[in-house]
Write an enzyme that holds these catalytic residues in place. Sequence first.
Site, mmCIF file in Angstrom:
data_model
loop_
_atom_site.group_PDB
_atom_site.id
_atom_site.type_symbol
_atom_site.label_atom_id
_atom_site.label_comp_id
_atom_site.label_asym_id
_atom_site.label_seq_id
_atom_site.Cartn_x
_atom_site.Cartn_y
_atom_site.Cartn_z
ATOM 1 N N LYS A 167 -10.513 -26.495 -18.640
ATOM 2 C CA LYS A 167 -11.713 -26.375 -17.815
ATOM 3 C C LYS A 167 -11.513 -25.345 -16.710
ATOM 4 C CE LYS A 167 -13.899 -30.877 -17.973
ATOM 5 N NZ LYS A 167 -14.272 -32.011 -17.103
ATOM 6 N N GLY B 20 -20.833 -28.964 -14.153
ATOM 7 C CA GLY B 20 -22.131 -29.063 -14.804
ATOM 8 C C GLY B 20 -22.059 -28.739 -16.285
ATOM 9 N N GLY B 21 -20.886 -28.991 -16.898
ATOM 10 C CA GLY B 21 -20.763 -28.774 -18.336
ATOM 11 C C GLY B 21 -20.434 -27.347 -18.720
ATOM 12 N N LYS C 221 -7.412 -34.629 -20.313
ATOM 13 C CA LYS C 221 -7.377 -35.250 -21.629
ATOM 14 C C LYS C 221 -8.818 -35.463 -22.096
ATOM 15 C CE LYS C 221 -5.395 -39.172 -24.145
ATOM 16 N NZ LYS C 221 -4.823 -38.319 -25.217
ATOM 17 N N ARG D 139 -25.608 -32.019 -4.293
ATOM 18 C CA ARG D 139 -27.028 -31.660 -4.210
ATOM 19 C C ARG D 139 -27.854 -32.818 -4.740
ATOM 20 N NH1 ARG D 139 -27.292 -31.380 -9.747
ATOM 21 N NH2 ARG D 139 -25.523 -30.329 -10.693
ATOM 22 N N VAL E 233 -31.376 -33.456 -10.931
ATOM 23 C CA VAL E 233 -32.613 -33.494 -11.728
ATOM 24 C C VAL E 233 -33.044 -34.950 -11.939
ATOM 25 C CG1 VAL E 233 -33.629 -32.932 -13.969
ATOM 26 C CG2 VAL E 233 -32.016 -31.337 -12.911
ATOM 27 N N ARG F 59 -36.470 -35.648 -20.082
ATOM 28 C CA ARG F 59 -36.695 -34.260 -19.657
ATOM 29 C C ARG F 59 -37.573 -33.583 -20.706
ATOM 30 N NH1 ARG F 59 -31.258 -31.718 -16.906
ATOM 31 N NH2 ARG F 59 -30.498 -33.639 -15.944
#
Lengths: 80, 451
Positions: B159, B165-166, B202, B293, B296, B339
């Site tokens: 990562k 946020g993916g 992991k 923040r 959504v 959504r």
Amino acid sequence: MSEHEVLSPLPGTFYRRPAPDAPPFKEDGAAVAVGDVLGLVEVMKNFQEVTAEHAGSSITFLAEDGEAIDSEQVLARISE
Amino acid sequence: MKIRSVLIANRGEIAVRINRACRTLGLRTVQVHSAADRDSLAVRLADRAIEIGPAPAAKSYLRIDAIIEAARASGADAVHPGYGFLAENGDFADAVAAAGLIFIGPDGDAIRLLGDKVAARQIAAEAGVPTVPGSTARLADVDAGLALAHRIGYPVMIKAAAGGGGRGIRVVHSAEEFARQFPQAAAEAAASFGDGGLYVEKMIESARHVEVQILGDGQRYVHCFERECSLQRRRQKVWEEAPAFDLPAEVRAQMCTAAVKLAARVDYQGAGTVEFLYDRATTSFYFIEVNTRIQVEHPVTEMITGLDLVAEMIRIAGGERLSIEQDDVVIHGHAIECRINAENPARNFLPGPGTIKSLKVPHAPDVRFDSMLFEGYTVPPFYDSLLGKLIVHGADRAACLTRLQSVLNELVIEGVPTTIALHAALAADASVAAGNIDTRFLEGWLPSQFP
């Protein structure tokens, strides 16, 4: 000598390069084969490739890198 | 409260939502917008609108100087960043403060600290919050990464420290793959985030995404329980619920307490979300990241608690103490958010901007539709595809799912493709009803439902 127009399939933002610091897919004046990637249209954060449907000896771009474009707008002309 | 006038540095449905919270508090609103958003609902609702640039976000919604100049020119005394764009940019928060304005959110230092995903893991560990097994610092080189991956066992995720946020995630299954992917991941992170730092976690094979809403005023910290957000496509949330329906009571208590401890550790000010992976088989949970923040999916929390999270974060920024005690936050029933995106699920979610020809929104006390749509509005192609969020409340999850099916049937949006059919199929699905979902469920389910 005939010309073929390359139209944008969608409204969005046109990019001539795969990444901001990469060279363009095609330089102005370059030869084009069917299936060549000519640019990207970004629509809602989704990138669609624009590919050549006609071959030609020279391509002239009418839309600039990063330009906001409409659907069916002429992005480039390919001369046979 | 010190705030009388709020500049909204965002667009779309969240700009409309922030405007509504400002009206609840009796505040004046200033809406900045790009040339492509002149005709937007957010612009129509605001007391004043200021155009700050052309359509591309880099030339409008991401321009710190133009936004601060608009705040000065309009006499706004605070800036709400919404989500996305500059919402988690510590330099923007600093620039707002340096201009003598109030940033509605935590300060720049807190945003940077928690935005560095490796630093956030360390803070979580110090606060006694369990983290996904993996790095305690940025990887020095590929060999350090290989040694760590060998110790924790494959598969692992590489990562980006500056991701979140993916974004900036690669899953690798072997040492060979790790050695091959590591330099690419570093180059990609440097290009995408301006920071090539990497870390390893992991891979938790079957996990739920569960996140805890927190509020803090720098002195007191409360949680507003959790949300279940496992239904994702390409690591982006599609459907969210509150509460996480089958979380055992003691796990809920531990997870929420952990989130509050983390908030206290950094003197958190404003609304935030602490994200966890939850392993249902072992009832273990692991910290992933903090979002500094409004999110959504905040409405599902509002539907079950009765809180107005956006108004609360404005009050905190305005110097008020938290208006609630922990015991005031109580779960009532169940809520689900869908959504609604301008995407065609039958064509691999191809997005489609266009003009809204017809809009019919169900109105009922148990239904909420957060959106910027109106009939005749042209959805521009330059931003994300979110058209609105349909939120439904029920006495329990089963009642909520039943109600959701009828409400989705009543919602009509014509003129652009939408994901309403996807949500109708999910709401009627036996596995979803049984709660047999994890973060990989949706991508496995889609090919049979929307081939």
